[in-house]
Design an enzyme around this catalytic site. Structure first.
Site, PDB file in Angstrom:
ATOM      1  CB  CYS A   1      -0.764  -0.511   1.049  1.00  0.00           C
ATOM      2  SG  CYS A   1      -1.702  -1.481   1.906  1.00  0.00           S
ATOM      3  CB  ALA A   2       4.321   1.824  -2.242  1.00  0.00           C
TER       4      ALA A   2
ATOM      5  CB  CYS B   1      -0.393   7.052  10.613  1.00  0.00           C
ATOM      6  SG  CYS B   1      -2.534   7.787   8.747  1.00  0.00           S
TER       7      CYS B   1
ATOM      8  NE  ARG C   1      -3.057   7.575  -2.240  1.00  0.00           N
ATOM      9  CZ  ARG C   1      -2.541   7.682  -0.685  1.00  0.00           C
ATOM     10  NH1 ARG C   1      -2.509   9.124  -0.681  1.00  0.00           N
ATOM     11  NH2 ARG C   1      -1.680   7.258  -0.126  1.00  0.00           N
TER      12      ARG C   1
END
Length: 463
Positions: A109-110, A231, A138
């Site tokens: 998921c870069a 996060c 993205r």
């Protein structure tokens, strides 16, 4: 700062006496940092050349805090890929993945590419890095950052995790799942994350994360390392997701890794049916260190079947494009890149040796982009330029970082120059930044139009 009420209630129930100092951290100035790209410059060399006021980040050797008065995002060194501006807590993740040169590594998921570029720097151009992003827009940003940092051994895909799992069973030595999450750890710096947060979204993220980890598990070799990170502070997405994964995949275990003194650990009491060793996972708190919130679990695959992967078919390459490339390379390069070439339309790429078949995959960047064939001539790519060293090119033209010429070049303007006609590797203080083509006394500018500085950019302006 307006924080969601349900979030505040939840964190108060979790943190108890720590709650007040935790909430106060949201009113403090966020820490800013950059990470030196060792593919292009050694850290000591960068520190000697850096115009910024830097402070070493204790948990990553190549990471440095910069002060608020510095604006490195629009400096020529940034355009040359000498560093990546990255949130300081996020750098911890790449340190725990810790890939070695020659390994096969997946960043599942870069986007936007901070962790991918960290992994690539550690791999030192050796081995195979697959960087995937499921969202097309993205994925393009990810590809652009791979290019800017001069990464040669990466393929960028725009696929679902389960589709990749079909193609790469038991293939990778190390996998990073920096999972999509509710983003609570980014509340201090991202208003959109605060606005979109809800308890319902936390549960949706948990389900999605478990499914992504299932695909990642299928792609990891026995004995390999899987690093999961978010996060967010949410136990459901952190301890809860890892506990659910381990219950379904008992041939994985949480590895205990050495941590920095201000790091914390996972909390067994915050979730039901917690994994036995969940305290070995890592939590980063903004009230305990200079950085935003993160959760990290380092997992090891103990066993599993080795499923044969699809064999790599002969890559298809247009012989005319390859002929023009070789003519250009012999005329302009001291070191001619060779290997498995592949062409798409008029574009030429060099595939990493370990890459499997590209067939039926959504590929954004199939490898190192070498250039384009235009009207029976080869035009080298920007990706080729920024990945070269000065000695790799037969002709180079160096511009000083403080000169008007480097600003002119980044604006796409021509430069007055004299010398032998042909392609020149344009450099800033000895580091490649793009191409120029000299004819007469005019260096024609080949800096990509989409990257050019507009208006009255100055060296300290932020991006």
């Amino acid at each position: 700062m307006n924080l969601p009420e349900q979030f505040l209630t939840k964190m108060k129930q979790l943190l108890h006496e720590e709650y007040d100092v935790f909430i106060r951290s949201f009113g403090e100035e966020k820490s800013q940092a950059l990470r030196v790209n060792n593919l292009k410059i050694e850290t000591d060399d960068f520190l000697q050349k850096s115009p910024f006021c830097l402070e070493q980040i204790p948990w990553v050797e190549t990471g440095f805090f910069f002060h608020g008065k510095d604006r490195p995002g629009k400096h020529p060194f940034h355009e040359a890929g000498l560093y990546y501006i990255q949130e300081p807590s996020a750098m911890v993740v790449g340190e725990f993945v810790d890939p070695k040169p020659g390994e096969k590594v997946l960043d599942l998921c870069a986007a936007p590419g901070g962790k991918t570029t960290h992994l690539a720097s550690k791999m030192n151009g050796e081995g195979f890095l697959l960087s995937n992003e499921i969202q097309p827009a993205r994925a393009k940003i990810l590809s652009q950052n791979v290019e800017r940092m001069g990464i040669k051994n990466a393929v960028v895909t725009n696929e679902t995790p389960d589709r990749l799992a079909e193609r790469f069973p038991s293939f990778f030595d190390r996998i990073l799942v920096d999972a999509p999450c509710s983003g609570e750890g980014m509340f201090r710096k991202d208003e959109e994350a605060r606005e979109h947060w809800s308890l319902g979204n936390v549960e949706i993220c948990h389900v999605r994360q478990v499914n992504i980890l299932k695909s990642a598990a299928a792609m990891l070799k026995p004995g390999g390392r899987l690093v999961y990170s978010t996060c967010t502070f949410s136990p459901e997405e952190n301890e809860g997701t890892i506990s659910s994964f381990l219950e379904q995949h008992p041939y994985f275990e949480i590895e205990e890794v050495q941590t920095y003194k201000d790091f914390s650990h996972g909390r067994k009491e915050w979730v039901t049916n917690s994994a036995d060793d969940i305290e070995k996972s890592i939590r980063l708190w903004p009230h305990k260190m200079k950085g935003e919130g993160h959760f990290i679990a380092v997992l090891k695959k103990l066993e599993g079947d080795i499923t044969p992967c699809l064999k790599q078919p002969q890559a298809k390459v247009d012989s005319i494009i390859l002929k023009h490339y070789k003519e250009f390379a012999m005329q302009s390069l001291n070191i001619v890149p060779t290997g498995k070439f592949v062409s798409f339309n008029d574009q030429l790429y060099l595939l990493p040796d370990e890459m499997l078949s590209l067939e039926k995959l959504k590929v954004v960047r199939p490898g190192w982009h070498l250039g384009t064939c235009k009207k029976n001539r080869f035009e080298p790519s920007h990706a080729l330029a920024v990945s070269l060293k000065s000695a790799d090119a037969k002709k180079s033209w160096n511009l000083s970082v403080g000169s008007e010429e480097i600003i002119s070049y980044l604006r796409g303007e021509t430069i007055q120059a004299s010398g032998e006609k042909g392609w020149y590797l344009i450099e800033v203080d000895g580091h490649s930044i793009g191409w120029g083509k000299l004819a007469g006394n005019c260096m024609k500018n080949h800096y990509p139009k989409g990257l050019r500085w507009m208006g009255n950019n100055i060296l300290s302006k932020s991006s």
